[in-house]
Design an enzyme around this catalytic site. Structure first.
Site, mmCIF file in Angstrom:
data_model
loop_
_atom_site.group_PDB
_atom_site.id
_atom_site.type_symbol
_atom_site.label_atom_id
_atom_site.label_comp_id
_atom_site.label_asym_id
_atom_site.label_seq_id
_atom_site.Cartn_x
_atom_site.Cartn_y
_atom_site.Cartn_z
ATOM 1 N N SER A 136 0.818 -1.198 0.000
ATOM 2 C CA SER A 136 0.000 0.000 0.000
ATOM 3 C C SER A 136 0.856 1.254 0.000
ATOM 4 O O SER A 136 1.627 1.480 -0.922
ATOM 5 C CB SER A 136 -0.975 -0.050 1.171
ATOM 6 O OG SER A 136 -1.962 0.937 1.033
ATOM 7 N N ASP A 139 -7.794 -6.286 -6.062
ATOM 8 C CA ASP A 139 -7.723 -5.035 -5.303
ATOM 9 C C ASP A 139 -8.186 -3.877 -6.182
ATOM 10 O O ASP A 139 -7.858 -3.813 -7.369
ATOM 11 C CB ASP A 139 -6.279 -4.802 -4.849
ATOM 12 C CG ASP A 139 -6.100 -3.511 -4.059
ATOM 13 O OD1 ASP A 139 -7.066 -3.082 -3.395
ATOM 14 O OD2 ASP A 139 -4.991 -2.941 -4.104
ATOM 15 N N HIS A 159 -6.104 -6.600 -1.920
ATOM 16 C CA HIS A 159 -5.030 -5.689 -1.529
ATOM 17 C C HIS A 159 -3.995 -6.398 -0.656
ATOM 18 O O HIS A 159 -2.796 -6.136 -0.766
ATOM 19 C CB HIS A 159 -5.662 -4.533 -0.743
ATOM 20 C CG HIS A 159 -4.750 -3.386 -0.472
ATOM 21 N ND1 HIS A 159 -4.289 -2.543 -1.459
ATOM 22 C CD2 HIS A 159 -4.234 -2.918 0.696
ATOM 23 C CE1 HIS A 159 -3.532 -1.601 -0.915
ATOM 24 N NE2 HIS A 159 -3.481 -1.815 0.389
#
Length: 899
Positions: A625, A816, A875
């Site tokens: 991220s 994601d 994710h």
């Protein structure tokens, strides 16, 4: 610097100064220099030890007992001023300081009688000062006015002679007006009524010192008998309610000097000055420095002192500043320009408060381990922040000071346009946050403590016979505290050795928490990996318990063994960074990725010094991220040190935000069915996103080119609302396009279990945690990063330099949305580096499990650069595909795909 969140605003505020005596700006260093230049003998040390050096004189200035004590030194200082060049140098030095404090218009007093009485010609004084004034207007863009003052303690007839000498300069405009200063007691203003009457007839502006040491009657006398248009000092105006109302009604400016009033013992503290009362009574006043060299306080120091004493609002300062402009003796066009600039700064700062973190409203549950979803208290409810809170916020806003000064016309336009497009979101932003509560444990609570200052003392002899430090870097302020965690007490991977502790930067009050797990396999030879979650501001303990660590926490708060942990074949450090994330804490802050990189380098250096048994193994950095920002910076920081004990071999970035300009283009395709999964949005919404993209790209490109928060923050606000907001409105999980948000923190109920387990007092005690509680994500940290403009910055530009030295893996779960595989593939292919052409010629090929050959995704690799698409993972790839993630991880650190 003042301990107030408004400090950057005060720095940026355009200031008008109306009460500054040029002779009072004579710094001791210049005083000694001019004395030597002109052969002026200063008092002997035996007569007055204060004149031993500029430093001893400064020390004496701190101990004035009254106005007359101050004036004694004041007139000694004047004696070194002899030539026109001296007067020019004096004034120029003040103008330079005024410029640095944000002064845009200044009306300066000077005392010709103090010089003519010493044999210095009047014209010498005026010519020197006027030359400096013209220079300031030309080179510093400060408008100036010179005000001639009469000295009260000298006979009135001397003042009459000075007035006659100056009459031409006063009527021609070379001088702006007359004033009355020096000792006030025993010299009522009416003594100079004749001169002031003549000045009035000639249309010369008039002011007078009154109501500082003298009574309020002196103020009335100055108004009635001298017909002054301004009152200097005027603190005793508070003693006459009717006169105060008259001054407010007539819009007579009072030029206040708060610190001067304290230094000369007119009041005990700035809080005793009548500033709040004058504000409430609509008395126009300005805040000034008076004699800054003697009171060691220039205009910005006075602004800070007032803010700390009265905790004023932006609206209060706007009112003060507008009154100061309107009461200035400059022409109307200059006033209009100053008011316009003032309005822009005030509105810009209000926009910062409203807008800074607006996009974080829509992102409050997005970038995992993303933006914190904690409730934010409205800023307007916080009326009087504590000293600790104010000090913390002052530290948090230091970088913003310089940015306010660089607010360009184009950047203002961007702010204004963004505010118009998203007014509701802008008005919901919050601004203030408190440092984390904590209790530091004694040194006896730790098994090991290693100090950076001791490491820096170690010198070795290199191959050329030269002495050099064992390791590079500024480590003096850092230390590392470590305790051995009893695995049986927590039940987390009880078969492996574990350490936890804090990296401390005591100089900046920063304390980063880490938890280390040895490899389950061969810790003496297996690699060491640093794992970082994103946010910014989310704990890496989420990665530990939700994704790739040795255990998870179930709904009954039981510890569940994870057979697919990444410490199966590697030792792993889970780091809560930046400060105030997870179990880390600080009274300070880190608000950008660059600053965080220095802390990480220090942590690793000291860790490998404390545990040299791990230092010879290969080392890798991995994260997901916002770690797409962190990892390029952290890695570049490590590689920049040639003498290091960190054997870094590669980096891994999973579903990262790295190149926003490229990646934001792929939100629409991913949400609208072009990313391999069914569309979440309807056709019209998808078209709206297409329409918004060019504006987003223009703003992002402006951010890339300027590296300024004034362009980077609006880019975040616009792009996140226009391209991420529509998806969030559907209730779909932004981390997994296949499912709805299930509730809980960040759409995952498991995170709530983890948070509850980590907040168990026994757990906190076992880990040596020093914070009162654990939070998954910190909204404060997130806001600080957004505030600095960090979100949209182009950290991908560091990747080519990394590729020159070590391999880089970009992997992405293909379900994601928030950092989707389309955008990650695109920025990897767009990256400018020497191997770009060769890399882009390589096609994606099947990625299969080592054991059974089952397809788990696709991969392409060339040179030191590798991209992987992991099928059916969101994710958090290790959460959704634990077998596949451990497989590619072990193969990567084992050297596959590394050339």
């Amino acid at each position: 610097m003042c301990n107030s969140p408004l400090h950057p605003f005060l720095v940026a505020l355009p200031k008008c100064e109306h009460h500054i005596h040029l002779e009072g700006s004579l710094e001791p260093s210049l005083l000694f220099s001019l004395a030597a230049r002109n052969g002026v003998a200063l008092p002997s040390i035996s007569h007055d030890p204060a004149f031993a050096s500029p430093e001893t004189l400064i020390d004496r200035y701190s101990r004035f007992t009254c106005l007359d004590d101050f004036l004694h030194y004041y007139f000694i200082g004047m004696s070194v001023l002899v030539t026109a060049q001296d007067f020019e140098d004096l004034a120029w030095e003040y103008f330079l300081r005024a410029k640095s404090d944000g002064v845009v218009h200044t009306e300066v007093f000077f005392d010709p009688q103090a010089h003519t009485s010493r044999g210095v010609e009047y014209q010498t004084v005026v010519d020197g000062f006027i030359k400096a004034c013209k220079r300031a207007e030309r080179d510093l863009d400060i408008t100036t006015r010179l005000i001639l003052c009469f000295l009260r303690h000298l006979p009135v007839k001397d003042a009459v002679g000075t007035f006659e000498d100056a009459k031409h300069d006063l009527t021609s405009g070379r001088l702006a007006g007359i004033g009355l200063d020096s000792s006030e007691k025993g010299f009522p203003p009416g003594m100079w009524r004749g001169i002031y009457h003549d000045a009035q007839v000639l249309g010369i502006r008039r002011t007078a010192h009154a109501g500082e040491e003298g009574p309020v009657a002196y103020i009335r006398e100055a108004l009635e008998e001298l017909d002054v248009q301004r009152i200097d000092h005027g603190i005793c105006l508070r003693d006459d309610d009717e006169l105060l109302k008259e001054v407010a009604r007539r819009k007579i400016l009072v030029t206040m000097c708060p610190i001067s009033n304290v230094k000369l013992q007119c009041v005990k503290g700035v809080s005793e000055t009548p500033i709040r009362r004058y504000l409430d009574a609509s008395v126009a006043f300005s805040v000034n420095s008076d004699d800054p060299a003697y009171f060691r306080s220039y205009i910005m120091d006075n602004y800070c002192a007032v803010q700390e004493a009265f905790n004023l609002t932006i609206e209060d300062w706007d009112k003060i500043a507008r009154g100061a402009v309107q009461g200035s003796w400059c022409d109307e066009s200059r006033k209009a320009g100053l008011l316009g600039d003032l309005g822009k700064i005030v509105e810009a700062h209000k926009l910062v408060i409203r807008s800074l973190f607006t996009s974080m409203k829509s992102l409050a549950t997005l970038l995992h381990v993303g933006v914190a979803a904690a409730a934010w208290s409205p800023f307007q409810q916080i009326l009087k922040p504590s000293h600790e809170a104010s000090e913390s916020w002052t530290k948090q806003l230091v970088s913003f000071e310089k940015s306010l000064k660089t607010l360009t016309r184009e950047a203002r336009l961007i702010w204004d346009q963004t505010a118009l497009m998203y007014p509701e979101a802008m008005n919901k932003a919050s601004f203030f946050s408190l440092p984390k509560k904590h209790t530091r444990r004694p040194d006896s609570a730790w098994d090991h403590i290693i100090k950076g200052s001791d490491v820096q003392k170690v010198w070795i002899q290199n191959e050329h016979g030269e002495k050099e430090r064992d390791v590079d870097g500024k480590l003096e302020s850092y230390s590392l505290r470590t305790k051995r965690v009893d695995p049986s007490s927590l039940g987390v991977d009880p078969s492996v050795r574990q350490y936890s502790g804090y990296l401390d930067d005591d100089e900046d009050d920063k304390h980063l928490f880490y938890w280390f797990f040895e490899s389950r396999n061969d810790p003496e030879n297996d690699p060491v990996v640093l794992w970082i979650n994103g946010g910014p501001g989310c704990s890496s303990l989420t990665g530990l318990f939700l994704e790739l660590g040795p255990a998870s926490i179930d709904k009954d708060l039981n510890v569940v063994h994870n057979p697919y942990s990444w410490n199966s074949n590697a030792s792993v450090i889970f780091l809560d960074q930046p400060v105030n994330t997870g179990l880390s804490y600080s009274g300070s802050t880190v608000s950008n990725t660059i600053a965080a990189g220095k802390d990480v380098y220090a942590l690793l250096t000291l860790f490998f010094k404390q545990f040299p048994e791990y230092a010879h193994q290969d080392f890798h950095i991995a994260g997901e991220s916002y770690a797409g920002h962190y990892i390029p910076v952290f890695t570049s920081q490590i590689l920049s040190h040639k003498k290091r004990n960190i054997n870094i071999k590669s980096v891994l970035i999973g579903n990262g935000l790295t190149d926003a300009l490229t990646q934001y283009e792929y939100y629409r395709p991913m949400a609208c069915g072009d990313g391999g999964w069914p569309a979440v949005l309807d056709e019209s919404t998808c078209q709206s996103m297409d329409n918004a993209l060019p504006r987003c790209q223009t703003l992002a490109e402006a951010c890339y080119n300027s590296d300024s928060l004034w362009t980077c923050v609006p880019a975040s606000i616009y792009c996140n609302n226009a391209l991420i907001g529509p998806y969030q409105g559907t209730g779909q999980n932004p981390y997994d396009i296949r499912e709805k948000c299930k509730g809980g923190t960040l759409c995952y109920p498991q995170i709530n279990y983890i948070t509850e387990w980590l907040n168990d007092p026994e757990v906190l005690e076992s880990l040596g945690a020093e914070v009162d509680s654990y939070d998954t994500c910190s909204s404060s940290v997130n806001r600080n990063f957004v505030f600095s403009g960090d979100w949209m910055k182009p950290f991908h530009r560091l990747v080519p330099g990394i590729l020159e030295q070590i391999p880089v893996l970009i992997y992405a779960g293909d379900a994601d949305f928030i950092c989707n595989w389309l955008g990650n593939r695109a920025w990897a292919e767009a990256l400018d580096w020497p191997g770009k052409v060769a890399y882009n010629k390589v096609e994606l090929e099947d990625l299969n499990l080592n054991k059974d050959g089952r397809k788990i995704g696709e991969v392409k690799s060339s040179g030191n650069f590798t991209f992987m698409r992991i099928h059916a993972a969101g994710h958090m790839v290790p959460l959704d595909q634990p077998i596949a993630s451990l497989d590619f991880f072990n193969r990567w650190i084992g050297g596959e795909w590394m050339n």
